[in-house]
Design an enzyme around this catalytic site. Sequence first.
Site, mmCIF file in Angstrom:
data_model
loop_
_atom_site.group_PDB
_atom_site.id
_atom_site.type_symbol
_atom_site.label_atom_id
_atom_site.label_comp_id
_atom_site.label_asym_id
_atom_site.label_seq_id
_atom_site.Cartn_x
_atom_site.Cartn_y
_atom_site.Cartn_z
ATOM 1 N N TRP A 164 0.792 -1.219 0.000
ATOM 2 C CA TRP A 164 0.000 0.000 0.000
ATOM 3 C C TRP A 164 0.828 1.274 0.000
ATOM 4 O O TRP A 164 0.303 2.348 -0.272
ATOM 5 C CB TRP A 164 -0.895 0.022 1.250
ATOM 6 C CG TRP A 164 -0.152 -0.351 2.505
ATOM 7 C CD1 TRP A 164 -0.041 -1.605 3.043
ATOM 8 C CD2 TRP A 164 0.612 0.511 3.351
ATOM 9 N NE1 TRP A 164 0.748 -1.568 4.174
ATOM 10 C CE2 TRP A 164 1.156 -0.280 4.392
ATOM 11 C CE3 TRP A 164 0.875 1.884 3.355
ATOM 12 C CZ2 TRP A 164 1.959 0.245 5.401
ATOM 13 C CZ3 TRP A 164 1.668 2.419 4.353
ATOM 14 C CH2 TRP A 164 2.197 1.588 5.366
ATOM 15 N N LYS A 188 -2.174 -8.173 -7.784
ATOM 16 C CA LYS A 188 -2.906 -7.965 -6.540
ATOM 17 C C LYS A 188 -2.306 -6.778 -5.795
ATOM 18 O O LYS A 188 -1.338 -6.908 -5.051
ATOM 19 C CB LYS A 188 -2.857 -9.195 -5.636
ATOM 20 C CG LYS A 188 -3.733 -9.005 -4.380
ATOM 21 C CD LYS A 188 -3.221 -9.798 -3.211
ATOM 22 C CE LYS A 188 -3.928 -9.402 -1.916
ATOM 23 N NZ LYS A 188 -3.661 -7.987 -1.530
ATOM 24 N N GLU A 261 11.182 -7.991 -2.815
ATOM 25 C CA GLU A 261 11.822 -6.864 -2.123
ATOM 26 C C GLU A 261 11.106 -6.686 -0.801
ATOM 27 O O GLU A 261 9.893 -6.451 -0.766
ATOM 28 C CB GLU A 261 11.744 -5.590 -2.954
ATOM 29 C CG GLU A 261 12.492 -4.439 -2.295
ATOM 30 C CD GLU A 261 12.406 -3.158 -3.092
ATOM 31 O OE1 GLU A 261 12.875 -3.159 -4.247
ATOM 32 O OE2 GLU A 261 11.850 -2.178 -2.566
ATOM 33 N N LEU A 262 11.871 -6.778 0.296
ATOM 34 C CA LEU A 262 11.264 -6.900 1.617
ATOM 35 C C LEU A 262 11.674 -5.740 2.525
ATOM 36 O O LEU A 262 11.894 -4.635 2.053
ATOM 37 C CB LEU A 262 11.634 -8.270 2.196
ATOM 38 C CG LEU A 262 11.326 -9.456 1.240
ATOM 39 C CD1 LEU A 262 11.846 -10.768 1.806
ATOM 40 C CD2 LEU A 262 9.847 -9.534 0.934
ATOM 41 N N CYS A 295 10.359 1.385 2.385
ATOM 42 C CA CYS A 295 11.284 0.332 2.815
ATOM 43 C C CYS A 295 12.734 0.730 2.638
ATOM 44 O O CYS A 295 13.615 0.131 3.273
ATOM 45 C CB CYS A 295 10.981 -0.972 2.076
ATOM 46 S SG CYS A 295 11.022 -0.822 0.277
ATOM 47 N N GLU A 393 12.084 -2.892 12.323
ATOM 48 C CA GLU A 393 11.660 -1.881 11.358
ATOM 49 C C GLU A 393 10.419 -1.167 11.886
ATOM 50 O O GLU A 393 9.417 -1.802 12.205
ATOM 51 C CB GLU A 393 11.352 -2.540 10.008
ATOM 52 C CG GLU A 393 10.990 -1.551 8.921
ATOM 53 C CD GLU A 393 10.688 -2.234 7.594
ATOM 54 O OE1 GLU A 393 10.913 -1.602 6.546
ATOM 55 O OE2 GLU A 393 10.235 -3.396 7.612
#
Length: 524
Positions: A164, A188, A261-262, A295, A393
Amino acid sequence: MGTATNSSTEAPALDPAMVGRITGHVASASGATTTTNAPFTGKPLVDLPQSDAADVTAAFERARAAQEAWAATPVRERAEPFLRFHDMVLDRQSEILDIIQWETGKARRHAFEEVYDAAAGTLHYARRAPSLLRRRRTAGAMPGATRAYMHHQPKGAVSVITPWNYPLALPVGDAVPALMAGNAVVAKPDTQTALSALWAIDLAREAGLPADLWIPVLGEPAEIGDPLVDECDYVAFTGSSAVGAHIAQRANARLVGCSAELGGKNPMIVCEDANVDWTVEGAIRACYSNAGQLCISMERLYVHEDIYDTFVPKLAAAVRDMTLNNRLDFSTDMGSLTYQRQLDRVTEHVDDARSKGAEILAGGNPRPDLGPLFFEPTLMTGVGDTMSACAAETFGPVVSVYGYGSDDEVVRRANATEYGLNASVWSRDTGHARRLAERLRAGTVNINEGYAAAWASYGAPMGGMKSSGVGRRHGDEGMLRFTEPQTVASQHYIGFGGPPGMGGDTLANLMTTGARMMKRFHIR
């Protein structure tokens, strides 16, 4: 803390006809809907159709049916709709800027970063795709007798799952190279910010992308998350490390490729020779863009002890001077958080640090007077290992600052995390900064910038080390990950069995001599 409000944000100014048109692209047979709320006000924003597992299956069936003809289309023709898409995004930016702000609560300047990225990243691949995907000759097994080339077949039907926080840039950034590589995409986006992705899909169709090549589904991850992995030929995911690990394991069980990608807990290093004013201005963007919901933003600042007492007070003053408001214009430095859960996490991290002795140099408080999800940009010092903000984080406008004394010390501390997504080094001596950068375990390192320099260098790869991800977006890999490289080799004049009647020992001696000669004359 400077503040302002705007009464025009009391009622969303979204065109009902436009909303009805773009939500009509969602694969949803049940008629089920869900309502999203505007972060600026907490009031209902839009009703969105919801998909179930059967809708995902049906979407992949449609996508595969459309993909065959698309894959047979010459690459230059596949690029043409996206060259038009680039222009249309820029021409109609006011429309999408409003949508992004309403869905996310972010400041308009940060929404514009998405508009620029969607256009520029698309143009990069539209220009690059014909040469990147062309047949490439390679050295054959027998010089002159073996002719080999490689070409790239599309994977087929690809899942693109995006979060989001950047609802235009991330869906476009993954779907466009996948499409130009000859795939179909089932996308999605997160439901809260789905209008931005749906707007992009609608615009791509208007630009000439054939129907059923980019199909959106919306729904809860528990309902459609696993089907998106189980039905696809490749999955591109952006989101949390925990979910990324689950998706990678599920895809791996099917021998299906995955890029992810995290998360990140990114360090910013301010060297003793850094230009203080330049670095303070850069730190504001590096740390507080999109209210820290990025991120690749900076959450840990390491400032050399020689300039700590000069730099940190200036940064704290600049943070306190930041303007917060909910206007649909460029007047604000930072907007709202997007979800209540993000506000809860930010509040918990700050309250925990405060209760355990951390000093709040700027910010530290929610701002319900501005809107239900506003939180002040926050700068803290004295954040220790027992505090949740230290290693976890935050994904919000909360930054911890630390002093350091040597390069070895700061490299060790910067690398002391499970994450390795992005980092930043600030110094007048770019040679020194580059040497520091190459010691950091991060997929990208920006020098005298927080994140934009590396991110917007579309010819270079972007991604994470360690728990921050696998694979890369951007660069050649950003498109080639959506392809299967195929080698085609033809044999001429002489076969591998030698001339008729040649014995095995003679053939072996001949090939041995040939191998030595090829090495000697640098043929191999």
